[in-house]
Design a protein around this motif. Structure first.
Motif, PDB file in Angstrom:
ATOM      1  N   SER A   1       0.835  -1.203   0.000  1.00  0.00           N
ATOM      2  CA  SER A   1       0.000   0.000   0.000  1.00  0.00           C
ATOM      3  C   SER A   1       0.872   1.257   0.000  1.00  0.00           C
ATOM      4  CB  SER A   1      -0.934  -0.010   1.212  1.00  0.00           C
ATOM      5  OG  SER A   1      -1.744   1.134   1.214  1.00  0.00           O
TER       6      SER A   1
ATOM      7  N   LYS B   1      -8.354  -6.721  -2.671  1.00  0.00           N
ATOM      8  CA  LYS B   1      -9.092  -5.769  -1.833  1.00  0.00           C
ATOM      9  C   LYS B   1      -8.348  -4.429  -1.755  1.00  0.00           C
ATOM     10  CE  LYS B   1     -11.253  -5.715   2.748  1.00  0.00           C
ATOM     11  NZ  LYS B   1     -11.400  -6.459   3.996  1.00  0.00           N
ATOM     12  N   LEU B   2      -7.022  -4.492  -1.530  1.00  0.00           N
ATOM     13  CA  LEU B   2      -6.200  -3.286  -1.469  1.00  0.00           C
ATOM     14  C   LEU B   2      -6.276  -2.517  -2.788  1.00  0.00           C
ATOM     15  CD1 LEU B   2      -3.982  -1.440  -0.180  1.00  0.00           C
ATOM     16  CD2 LEU B   2      -2.326  -2.992  -1.228  1.00  0.00           C
TER      17      LEU B   2
ATOM     18  N   SER C   1      -8.508  -2.618  -5.083  1.00  0.00           N
ATOM     19  CA  SER C   1      -9.857  -2.092  -5.268  1.00  0.00           C
ATOM     20  C   SER C   1     -10.018  -0.762  -4.519  1.00  0.00           C
ATOM     21  CB  SER C   1     -10.881  -3.111  -4.784  1.00  0.00           C
ATOM     22  OG  SER C   1     -12.175  -2.589  -4.886  1.00  0.00           O
ATOM     23  N   LEU C   2      -9.485  -0.695  -3.300  1.00  0.00           N
ATOM     24  CA  LEU C   2      -9.518   0.548  -2.527  1.00  0.00           C
ATOM     25  C   LEU C   2      -8.746   1.663  -3.231  1.00  0.00           C
ATOM     26  CD1 LEU C   2      -8.933  -0.838   1.086  1.00  0.00           C
ATOM     27  CD2 LEU C   2     -11.049   0.187   0.214  1.00  0.00           C
ATOM     28  N   LYS C   3      -7.722   1.274  -3.999  1.00  0.00           N
ATOM     29  CA  LYS C   3      -6.899   2.250  -4.728  1.00  0.00           C
ATOM     30  C   LYS C   3      -7.460   2.498  -6.130  1.00  0.00           C
ATOM     31  CE  LYS C   3      -3.507   1.942  -1.545  1.00  0.00           C
ATOM     32  NZ  LYS C   3      -3.277   3.001  -0.588  1.00  0.00           N
ATOM     33  N   LYS C   4      -8.644   1.985  -6.404  1.00  0.00           N
ATOM     34  CA  LYS C   4      -9.330   2.161  -7.697  1.00  0.00           C
ATOM     35  C   LYS C   4      -8.565   1.551  -8.871  1.00  0.00           C
ATOM     36  CE  LYS C   4     -12.513   5.238  -6.029  1.00  0.00           C
ATOM     37  NZ  LYS C   4     -12.656   4.690  -4.682  1.00  0.00           N
TER      38      LYS C   4
END
Length: 195
Positions: A70, A99-100, A102-105
């Protein structure tokens, strides 16, 4: 952004091909071993946490590795993409990475797996062992055990990405330039899809 996971058993040429792909496409190499060493050297909070675990002879927890990934993503907002090397190694890690991202688009674009017959892998590694001094490349029994371990651990990760149509086998035999051309063809088609 193009995010590639480069897969392949020991001796498949991942290191050589990663270097070539990074140079051609301007991707950032994200090798978890390098990340760990860098975070520890920089004495970051995650690095210090990892060092405590490593000093006890234990594996660094997935959440610490994901935290380091991240940080690397955040530190490179203008990146054209990343090549993930050595991660994910388990389905749980793959799910955490998805998941990570996805959070970062963003997401994994594709997993490219270099396929090389076992006899060729063994020959390549024994040759590398003779010239590099790496003890793990000098013993055929150790090499065979590493190849078995690779297949046992990474097969579920391959299955995970195959479910989403994000897994492609690449023939890893032939000249370095031929293998590079096969990988480039796949990446070029991913880039075209993004445009």
């Amino acid at each position: 952004m193009v995010n590639i996971i480069l897969f392949g058993p020991p001796g498949s040429g991942k290191g050589t091909q990663s270097a070539n792909l990074i140079e051609k496409y301007g991707l950032i190499h994200l090798a978890t071993g390098d990340l760990l060493r860098s975070e520890i050297a920089d004495k970051t909070p995650l690095g210090m946490e990892a060092k405590k675990v490593i000093d006890q002879g234990l594996l660094v927890p997935d959440e610490v590795v994901i935290g380091m990934i991240s940080s690397k993503l955040d530190a490179n907002p203008e990146a054209r993409g990343f090549i993930f090397d050595g991660f994910p190694r388990t389905t749980a890690q793959a799910e955490a990475l998805d998941k990570l991202l996805s959070l970062k688009k963003t997401s994994i674009s594709n997993v490219l797996a270099l396929e090389v017959p076992e006899d060729q892998l063994i020959a390549r590694l024994l040759n590398r062992g003779a010239t590099s001094g790496r003890s793990d490349d000098a013993n055929e029994d150790v090499i065979r055990a590493r190849i078995v371990e690779y297949h046992n651990k990474t097969a579920p990760v391959a299955d995970h990405y195959a479910k989403y149509g994000k897994f492609k086998k690449i023939r890893g035999e032939g000249e370095v330039s031929e293998i590079f051309d096969r990988l480039s063809k796949e990446i070029d088609s991913l880039i075209e899809e993004k445009v």
